[in-house]
Design an enzyme around this catalytic site. Sequence first.
Site, short mmCIF file in Angstrom:
data_model
loop_
_atom_site.label_atom_id
_atom_site.label_comp_id
_atom_site.label_asym_id
_atom_site.label_seq_id
_atom_site.Cartn_x
_atom_site.Cartn_y
_atom_site.Cartn_z
N GLY A 278 -11.07 -42.75 -36.14
CA GLY A 278 -12.27 -42.86 -35.31
C GLY A 278 -12.95 -41.52 -35.13
O GLY A 278 -12.92 -40.67 -36.03
N CYS B 75 -4.77 -32.72 -23.31
CA CYS B 75 -3.51 -32.27 -23.92
C CYS B 75 -3.61 -31.92 -25.40
O CYS B 75 -3.34 -30.78 -25.77
CB CYS B 75 -2.43 -33.33 -23.74
SG CYS B 75 -1.89 -33.45 -22.05
N THR C 296 -1.25 -25.83 -16.93
CA THR C 296 -1.22 -24.62 -17.77
C THR C 296 -2.43 -24.70 -18.69
O THR C 296 -2.31 -25.10 -19.85
CB THR C 296 0.08 -24.54 -18.60
OG1 THR C 296 0.32 -25.83 -19.22
CG2 THR C 296 1.25 -24.17 -17.74
N PHE D 76 6.01 -36.50 -21.29
CA PHE D 76 5.23 -37.03 -22.40
C PHE D 76 4.24 -38.09 -21.93
O PHE D 76 3.89 -39.00 -22.68
CB PHE D 76 6.17 -37.60 -23.47
CG PHE D 76 7.16 -36.58 -23.98
CD1 PHE D 76 6.80 -35.66 -24.95
CD2 PHE D 76 8.44 -36.50 -23.45
CE1 PHE D 76 7.71 -34.70 -25.41
CE2 PHE D 76 9.36 -35.55 -23.90
CZ PHE D 76 8.99 -34.65 -24.88
#
Length: 431
Positions: free
Chosen positions: A259, A266, A86, A158
């Site tokens: 960082g 994602c 998606t 996940f």
Amino acid sequence: MHISVVGTGYVGLPAGTGLASRGNQVTCIDIDEEKVEKINNGDCPIYEEDLPELLEEMVSQGKLSATTNTAEAVADSDITFLAVGTPMNNDGSINLEYIKQAAEDAAEGIKEKDGYHVFVVKSTVVPTTTEEEIIPILEVVSGKKAGEDFGVCMNPEFLREGTALNDFLEPDRIVIGELDEKSGDTLEKVYSEFDAPIMRTSLKAAELIKYASNSLLATKISFINEIGNLCKELGIDVYEVADGVGMDHRVKRDFLDSGAGFGGSCFPKDVRALASFMEDQGEEPRILEDTISVNEDQKTKLVEQLEDHYPDLSGKKIAVLGLSFKPGTDDIRQSPAIDIISELKELGAQIKAYDPKAIENMKEKHPDVEYTSSYEEALEDTDAGLIVTDWDEFNAIDRGDLQTMNKALLLEGRRMSYDVDEENREGITWP
Ligand code: UDX
């Protein structure tokens, strides 16, 4: 159970292979014939830890196969996972083109089928999509009624890239959004062999849990980067602050590594999609917008730091070490290295770049950069080196490598543990 999985990308293939290893009969579906053939030969079309070995085993044991025929594979299975991409539209909103097509093709498979079937949306979709966009397609195309003739669940994933198979097999939790109890019961059976708490909820809550999880993790990173920028001013090591804060069990230390910001397929996409969705709902996504803008600035902070050393970068030779958005992958999507190279080019610097896996991908974005086959070669004759990805091999950089540079200077966008004198190294948010 007989399971079909539509989409053999970074979610579908690890999920399909993992489900086959838990005693299910799995058919993976993809429109790409080459990929299907590869899978049927036991070859893994994507790079993921442990996946090639398990995939080969499952194919050779006859527990996993692939096809381009969606309707047939769906008809022959009890449950179908929709796991296609998606992507993001130009305005940050979610592009549902592929998932809608997948739903349409899959629904063809239950037109003639007698028994009960469950469709499971595994792709990341904004809240209400399953109910308002997917179910109507399934009903119209199949001519059947959701909740009566077939069930529907939303089961977010996940997984992290690189460790997707293990994340799938050993999840922290399994979230099952269900249209009705029967749909949820059927999906729960698929996960009966998994050692993880199962949460059952509504379709739209499951959809939001995925976005809220990714957005909170991304927000943790932007938060610690904002604190890190203050640390830099004060001469404090942000990692000490993160350790101190993370010792509070209510916070947890995870995802507080400061960082050069987050990249990947994602976080940037999901935070934007949720923000865009919130706006559509008449809500102002204030924290999400800040998470994105802090991250955008953070990605090129190393260049600002470099300008403190060289106010005029024109003609300076700079080594960029690390091009992928994180170690262990060749994926450069939204990688800070893309923006860093663009800025360095604009400022007239000459760039040498190295990455153990991602050079070919970066060549498509930045063809006019000198790519080297080792970090040693990249550092030679340069005026500074920028560490953009924390590949483990960079921890082997030593004083000898620095001697080949015009100026022994490493600017670190990621935390490194190499043995280099303090005066030759400088952190993005630490001294
Ligand atoms: C992420 C989520 O972790 C995963 O649950 C979801 O399903 C997909 O998105 P992924 O994008 O593969 O996974 O990578 P992840 O390891 O989470 O790292 C994302 C980015 O954040 C990388 O650029 C990484 O360098 C950065 N990061 C991560 C930090 O800057 N600091 C941290 O503390 C952690």
